[in-house]
Design a protein around this motif. Structure first.
Motif, short mmCIF file in Angstrom:
data_model
loop_
_atom_site.label_atom_id
_atom_site.label_comp_id
_atom_site.label_asym_id
_atom_site.label_seq_id
_atom_site.Cartn_x
_atom_site.Cartn_y
_atom_site.Cartn_z
N UNK A 209 0.83 -1.21 0.00
CA UNK A 209 0.00 0.00 0.00
C UNK A 209 0.86 1.26 0.00
N UNK A 210 1.87 1.31 0.88
CA UNK A 210 2.73 2.49 0.96
C UNK A 210 3.57 2.65 -0.30
N UNK A 211 4.06 1.55 -0.85
CA UNK A 211 4.87 1.61 -2.07
C UNK A 211 4.05 2.14 -3.24
N UNK A 212 2.82 1.66 -3.38
CA UNK A 212 1.97 2.12 -4.48
C UNK A 212 1.62 3.60 -4.32
N UNK A 213 1.38 4.03 -3.08
CA UNK A 213 1.03 5.43 -2.85
C UNK A 213 2.21 6.36 -3.10
N UNK A 214 3.41 5.94 -2.67
CA UNK A 214 4.57 6.83 -2.76
C UNK A 214 5.28 6.73 -4.10
N UNK A 215 5.34 5.53 -4.68
CA UNK A 215 6.16 5.32 -5.88
C UNK A 215 5.35 4.98 -7.12
N UNK A 216 4.03 4.86 -6.98
CA UNK A 216 3.21 4.52 -8.15
C UNK A 216 3.31 5.56 -9.25
N UNK B 141 -9.03 0.28 -3.02
CA UNK B 141 -10.19 -0.32 -2.35
C UNK B 141 -9.79 -1.60 -1.63
N UNK B 142 -9.08 -2.48 -2.32
CA UNK B 142 -8.69 -3.78 -1.74
C UNK B 142 -7.60 -3.63 -0.69
N UNK B 143 -6.57 -2.82 -0.98
CA UNK B 143 -5.46 -2.69 -0.05
C UNK B 143 -5.89 -2.02 1.25
N UNK B 144 -6.48 -0.85 1.15
CA UNK B 144 -6.88 -0.13 2.35
C UNK B 144 -7.98 -0.87 3.10
N UNK B 145 -8.93 -1.45 2.35
CA UNK B 145 -10.00 -2.20 3.00
C UNK B 145 -9.47 -3.39 3.78
N UNK B 146 -8.57 -4.16 3.18
CA UNK B 146 -7.99 -5.31 3.87
C UNK B 146 -7.18 -4.90 5.08
#
Length: 355
Positions: free
Chosen positions: A130-137, A231-236
């Protein structure tokens, strides 16, 4: 550096306390939704906060950008002190029933629990993703795939919006499952099946994000994929935090959240400089393939541990084997009556305090 560290300590002390209060005030049939509201509020402000701070620093100076959130925190602190109570019994009402948490237990029971290790490991891996996708996506889309910057920025926004929607929606959905007695397997939390589906969905949409993005890909497609991934990452992640708290011994819910929070902090560090270093040694595609493997590892951990009993104690002293036996009509009526009375008394106490 010292002030920044002190700020981190203050926030670290606040999170376990506020989660313990929510755990005490809301029954299992509502806890998932309200805990999701709490985490979504924090995630939402974490997403928009840097942009607001940047705008304030440009037009009014960096001092204003630092002073404004501090003044807001000071202004809201009297409300928190005088208008909130630790638990319903503090204002004369019966404390909420629990889903699986025992009335007693020792910290060693929780630390040595197989179920806690399952939650911490899966939570940590998903938080890295989740953090990698938010910061480096955005960086991956621009530098590796050649996607225009404005499209990449829209991807970041879609991940955050999807995360807020996913956390609240899945929190309410799993509350509904508990309320209706939907139950899967023996000895497991009814929320775990949804966490497994979220991990599977995260793997699917992350692969779509990695292999399906290029300069000719439409902005709408990338935004939809990013929304579903958030949706899936934060929800999980929100559901794992919910489960960790609600199955803990009543007096150790704050400690349970603190352990999960520690995993989140370690994962945030891993998703920072180490991921950037990998991109410099190899490239961003290789770095995101490693992130993809991390997401798959989280899913496999959840599948392998699907039959681990949802308890921190070897022999649960409270909590029934089946939710269908626990949430009968009489106890549901007791839940809703208690919630209504507590809410009414809360409003009366607030009005009396402010008046």
């Amino acid at each position: 550096m010292l002030l920044s560290g002190a700020n981190g300590v203050a926030q670290g002390l606040g999170w376990p306390a506020v989660t313990k209060m929510i755990r005490a005030w809301y029954p299992p049939t509502q806890f998932g939704f309200w805990f999701a509201i709490l985490t979504s509020a924090a995630n939402g402000m974490s997403a928009v906060g840097p942009s607001i701070a940047a705008i304030l620093s440009v037009h009014h100076g960096w001092q204003t950008a630092m002073h404004l959130p501090a003044l807001l925190a000071i202004a809201t602190s009297p409300f928190i002190i005088f208008c909130t109570w630790d638990k319903p019994s503090d204002v004369g009402y019966e404390d909420q029933l629990t889903l699986g948490g025992a009335e007693h237990g020792h910290w060693s029971d929780m630390v040595g629990s197989d179920f806690l290790m399952l939650l911490v490991s899966s939570f940590g891996f998903l938080f890295v993703v989740k953090t990698s996708c938010s910061e480096w996506g955005q960086v991956y889309l621009v530098e590796e795939q050649g996607v225009p910057y404005y499209t990449a920025y829209g991807c970041f926004t879609s991940i955050e919006v999807g995360g807020v929607v996913g956390s609240v929606t899945l929190g309410g959905l799993t509350d509904f499952m508990i309320r209706r007695g939907y139950y899967f397997g023996s000895g497991r939390s009814p929320r775990m099946i949804v966490v497994q589906l979220c991990a599977a969905g995260s793997c699917l949409f992350l692969n779509t994000f990695i292999f399906g993005s290029d300069p000719e890909t439409s902005k709408t497609f990338i935004s939809v994929v990013a929304f579903c991934m958030g949706f899936c990452l934060y929800g999980g992640i929100a559901l794992i935090g919910t489960i960790a708290i609600e199955v803990a011994p009543i007096h150790m819910t704050g400690a349970a959240h603190a352990i999960i929070g520690l995993a989140a902090n370690i994962s945030s560090v891993i998703a920072g400089s180490p991921i950037q270093y990998m991109s410099q040694v190899w490239d961003w595609f290789t770095a995101f393939m490693l992130i993809n493997i991390t997401c798959l590892a989280a899913f496999l951990i959840l599948i392998v541990g699907k039959n681990v009993p949802a308890t921190y104690l070897e022999e649960p002293t409270d909590g029934p084997p089946r939710l269908r036996e626990y949430f009968n009509n009489e106890q549901l009526a007791k839940f809703y009556t208690s919630v209504a009375l507590n809410h009414k008394q809360y409003l009366e106490n607030v009005a009396y305090t402010l008046g």
